[in-house]
Design a protein around this motif. Sequence first.
Motif, PDB file in Angstrom:
ATOM      1  N   MET A  61      90.931 -47.426 133.809  1.00 20.28           N
ATOM      2  CA  MET A  61      91.672 -46.222 134.164  1.00 20.28           C
ATOM      3  C   MET A  61      92.430 -45.649 132.962  1.00 20.28           C
ATOM      4  O   MET A  61      92.628 -44.453 132.857  1.00 20.28           O
ATOM      5  N   ASP A  62      92.859 -46.509 132.048  1.00 18.87           N
ATOM      6  CA  ASP A  62      93.613 -46.046 130.886  1.00 18.87           C
ATOM      7  C   ASP A  62      92.817 -46.119 129.587  1.00 18.87           C
ATOM      8  O   ASP A  62      93.343 -45.824 128.520  1.00 18.87           O
ATOM      9  N   ALA A  63      91.559 -46.513 129.660  1.00 18.17           N
ATOM     10  CA  ALA A  63      90.730 -46.583 128.457  1.00 18.17           C
ATOM     11  C   ALA A  63      90.293 -45.185 128.033  1.00 18.17           C
ATOM     12  O   ALA A  63      90.026 -44.320 128.881  1.00 18.17           O
ATOM     13  N   PRO A  64      90.202 -44.913 126.736  1.00 21.50           N
ATOM     14  CA  PRO A  64      89.712 -43.617 126.263  1.00 21.50           C
ATOM     15  C   PRO A  64      88.291 -43.367 126.769  1.00 21.50           C
ATOM     16  O   PRO A  64      87.496 -44.300 126.920  1.00 21.50           O
ATOM     17  N   THR A  65      87.968 -42.130 127.050  1.00 24.46           N
ATOM     18  CA  THR A  65      86.653 -41.797 127.607  1.00 24.46           C
ATOM     19  C   THR A  65      85.699 -41.201 126.576  1.00 24.46           C
ATOM     20  O   THR A  65      84.613 -40.761 126.930  1.00 24.46           O
ATOM     21  N   ARG A  66      86.081 -41.186 125.311  1.00 26.56           N
ATOM     22  CA  ARG A  66      85.211 -40.650 124.260  1.00 26.56           C
ATOM     23  C   ARG A  66      84.797 -39.205 124.558  1.00 26.56           C
ATOM     24  O   ARG A  66      83.661 -38.819 124.354  1.00 26.56           O
ATOM     25  N   SER A  67      85.753 -38.430 125.033  1.00 25.63           N
ATOM     26  CA  SER A  67      85.470 -37.041 125.404  1.00 25.63           C
ATOM     27  C   SER A  67      86.088 -36.081 124.388  1.00 25.63           C
ATOM     28  O   SER A  67      87.310 -36.072 124.199  1.00 25.63           O
ATOM     29  N   PRO A  68      85.279 -35.263 123.732  1.00 27.18           N
ATOM     30  CA  PRO A  68      85.839 -34.247 122.843  1.00 27.18           C
ATOM     31  C   PRO A  68      86.555 -33.183 123.656  1.00 27.18           C
ATOM     32  O   PRO A  68      86.308 -33.033 124.864  1.00 27.18           O
ATOM     33  N   ALA A  69      87.432 -32.429 123.019  1.00 28.97           N
ATOM     34  CA  ALA A  69      88.175 -31.380 123.726  1.00 28.97           C
ATOM     35  C   ALA A  69      87.233 -30.354 124.324  1.00 28.97           C
ATOM     36  O   ALA A  69      87.532 -29.760 125.370  1.00 28.97           O
ATOM     37  N   VAL A  70      86.108 -30.138 123.657  1.00 28.35           N
ATOM     38  CA  VAL A  70      85.071 -29.243 124.186  1.00 28.35           C
ATOM     39  C   VAL A  70      83.782 -30.048 124.294  1.00 28.35           C
ATOM     40  O   VAL A  70      83.244 -30.512 123.293  1.00 28.35           O
ATOM     41  N   HIS A  71      83.305 -30.225 125.528  1.00 25.27           N
ATOM     42  CA  HIS A  71      82.086 -30.992 125.766  1.00 25.27           C
ATOM     43  C   HIS A  71      80.925 -30.039 126.002  1.00 25.27           C
ATOM     44  O   HIS A  71      80.989 -29.171 126.877  1.00 25.27           O
ATOM     45  N   THR A  72      79.866 -30.182 125.212  1.00 20.18           N
ATOM     46  CA  THR A  72      78.659 -29.390 125.395  1.00 20.18           C
ATOM     47  C   THR A  72      77.650 -30.200 126.200  1.00 20.18           C
ATOM     48  O   THR A  72      77.314 -31.326 125.833  1.00 20.18           O
ATOM     49  N   VAL A  73      77.205 -29.651 127.312  1.00 28.36           N
ATOM     50  CA  VAL A  73      76.256 -30.354 128.177  1.00 28.36           C
ATOM     51  C   VAL A  73      74.942 -30.534 127.426  1.00 28.36           C
ATOM     52  O   VAL A  73      74.434 -29.598 126.812  1.00 28.36           O
ATOM     53  N   PRO A  74      74.371 -31.742 127.438  1.00 27.15           N
ATOM     54  CA  PRO A  74      73.112 -31.985 126.729  1.00 27.15           C
ATOM     55  C   PRO A  74      72.010 -31.003 127.137  1.00 27.15           C
ATOM     56  O   PRO A  74      71.912 -30.610 128.299  1.00 27.15           O
ATOM     57  N   ASP A  75      71.239 -30.606 126.162  1.00 24.19           N
ATOM     58  CA  ASP A  75      70.099 -29.713 126.374  1.00 24.19           C
ATOM     59  C   ASP A  75      70.507 -28.359 126.943  1.00 24.19           C
ATOM     60  O   ASP A  75      69.748 -27.714 127.678  1.00 24.19           O
ATOM     61  N   SER A  76      71.725 -27.923 126.627  1.00 22.95           N
ATOM     62  CA  SER A  76      72.167 -26.603 127.069  1.00 22.95           C
ATOM     63  C   SER A  76      73.263 -26.102 126.130  1.00 22.95           C
ATOM     64  O   SER A  76      73.711 -26.831 125.236  1.00 22.95           O
ATOM     65  N   SER A  77      73.678 -24.880 126.342  1.00 19.32           N
ATOM     66  CA  SER A  77      74.781 -24.317 125.568  1.00 19.32           C
ATOM     67  C   SER A  77      76.053 -24.230 126.401  1.00 19.32           C
ATOM     68  O   SER A  77      77.059 -23.677 125.961  1.00 19.32           O
ATOM     69  N   VAL A  78      76.031 -24.814 127.616  1.00 20.25           N
ATOM     70  CA  VAL A  78      77.186 -24.764 128.511  1.00 20.25           C
ATOM     71  C   VAL A  78      78.259 -25.721 128.015  1.00 20.25           C
ATOM     72  O   VAL A  78      77.979 -26.883 127.691  1.00 20.25           O
ATOM     73  N   GLN A  79      79.493 -25.234 127.961  1.00 21.89           N
ATOM     74  CA  GLN A  79      80.598 -26.037 127.451  1.00 21.89           C
ATOM     75  C   GLN A  79      81.723 -26.144 128.474  1.00 21.89           C
ATOM     76  O   GLN A  79      81.960 -25.224 129.266  1.00 21.89           O
ATOM     77  N   PHE A  80      82.415 -27.283 128.451  1.00 24.82           N
ATOM     78  CA  PHE A  80      83.579 -27.513 129.299  1.00 24.82           C
ATOM     79  C   PHE A  80      84.729 -27.945 128.392  1.00 24.82           C
ATOM     80  O   PHE A  80      84.556 -28.818 127.542  1.00 24.82           O
ATOM     81  N   SER A  81      85.872 -27.341 128.592  1.00 22.46           N
ATOM     82  CA  SER A  81      87.004 -27.642 127.727  1.00 22.46           C
ATOM     83  C   SER A  81      88.188 -28.133 128.555  1.00 22.46           C
ATOM     84  O   SER A  81      88.257 -27.944 129.771  1.00 22.46           O
ATOM     85  N   GLY A  82      89.124 -28.751 127.855  1.00 22.23           N
ATOM     86  CA  GLY A  82      90.369 -29.191 128.465  1.00 22.23           C
ATOM     87  C   GLY A  82      91.493 -28.955 127.485  1.00 22.23           C
ATOM     88  O   GLY A  82      91.253 -28.641 126.306  1.00 22.23           O
ATOM     89  N   ASP A  83      92.705 -29.087 127.949  1.00 25.38           N
ATOM     90  CA  ASP A  83      93.864 -28.931 127.075  1.00 25.38           C
ATOM     91  C   ASP A  83      93.743 -29.923 125.921  1.00 25.38           C
ATOM     92  O   ASP A  83      93.770 -31.138 126.142  1.00 25.38           O
ATOM     93  N   PRO A  84      93.598 -29.433 124.676  1.00 27.57           N
ATOM     94  CA  PRO A  84      93.397 -30.357 123.551  1.00 27.57           C
ATOM     95  C   PRO A  84      94.494 -31.413 123.429  1.00 27.57           C
ATOM     96  O   PRO A  84      94.226 -32.548 123.028  1.00 27.57           O
ATOM     97  N   LEU A 105      90.947 -41.689 132.269  1.00 30.00           N
ATOM     98  CA  LEU A 105      90.764 -41.137 133.609  1.00 30.00           C
ATOM     99  C   LEU A 105      92.101 -40.764 134.242  1.00 30.00           C
ATOM    100  O   LEU A 105      92.206 -39.769 134.958  1.00 30.00           O
ATOM    101  N   ARG A 106      93.130 -41.554 133.969  1.00 29.14           N
ATOM    102  CA  ARG A 106      94.448 -41.248 134.500  1.00 29.14           C
ATOM    103  C   ARG A 106      94.919 -39.877 134.017  1.00 29.14           C
ATOM    104  O   ARG A 106      95.387 -39.048 134.801  1.00 29.14           O
ATOM    105  N   ALA A 107      94.775 -39.636 132.720  1.00 36.85           N
ATOM    106  CA  ALA A 107      95.177 -38.344 132.162  1.00 36.85           C
ATOM    107  C   ALA A 107      94.281 -37.228 132.660  1.00 36.85           C
ATOM    108  O   ALA A 107      94.745 -36.107 132.940  1.00 36.85           O
ATOM    109  N   ALA A 108      92.986 -37.496 132.791  1.00 41.79           N
ATOM    110  CA  ALA A 108      92.053 -36.468 133.252  1.00 41.79           C
ATOM    111  C   ALA A 108      92.387 -36.023 134.671  1.00 41.79           C
ATOM    112  O   ALA A 108      92.296 -34.840 134.999  1.00 41.79           O
TER     113      ALA A 108
END
Length: 209
Positions: A1-24, A32-35
Amino acid sequence: MDAPTRSPAVHTVPDSSVQFSGDPAHCTDASLRAALRYACQNVFARLATDLGAETLAATAESFGFNTEQVDTPARAFESKWPRQPGNAAQLALTANGLFDTTATPLQMAIVMGAIGNDGNWASPRVVPDPKTPAPSRRAVSQHTADQLRQAVGSSVNAWVPSASVTWAMAHAQAPGGRPLTVAVSISSGADTSREAAQIAERVLEAAKQ
């Protein structure tokens, strides 16, 4: 629950140009707790890629999604979770509660109820204090429920998962240890998280009396 998730501030979905961002400041490599606290779309989108559609759908259905008949005893609308998104971008959208995902406040109250009840969710009843407990079934393990309950906390949590809907969800203990859960949904183009949280707090306080 508190381990880092290796998630960049902007995640690009594989094989696409779709991006998801979060508060840097809060969502870069967030746990997961922070997410959960900061509604980090980048984290949920990246985890969806790792887990896959089948695992996500099975977990959602264990909480009652895709159940055609939810009676209280009045019949509620079905909350739906796409079983087979067409591509990775749709899967990432689904993981963030978007795409073809639909949920009623009743459904989300059921989710919070299961988390607050050691992973077991009970069929909802529109009665203040049923003499006969509603039947329950296991949604997730008690260990998972404990982790989620600790992450969510005992206070009201409100966030804006999309441009048109604000959610507030909470759980608490009534006198005697009976679990209470509440979910509030406000349809609005503005951020109504404060209003949603206030409604949830008033409902909880009234239910404790």
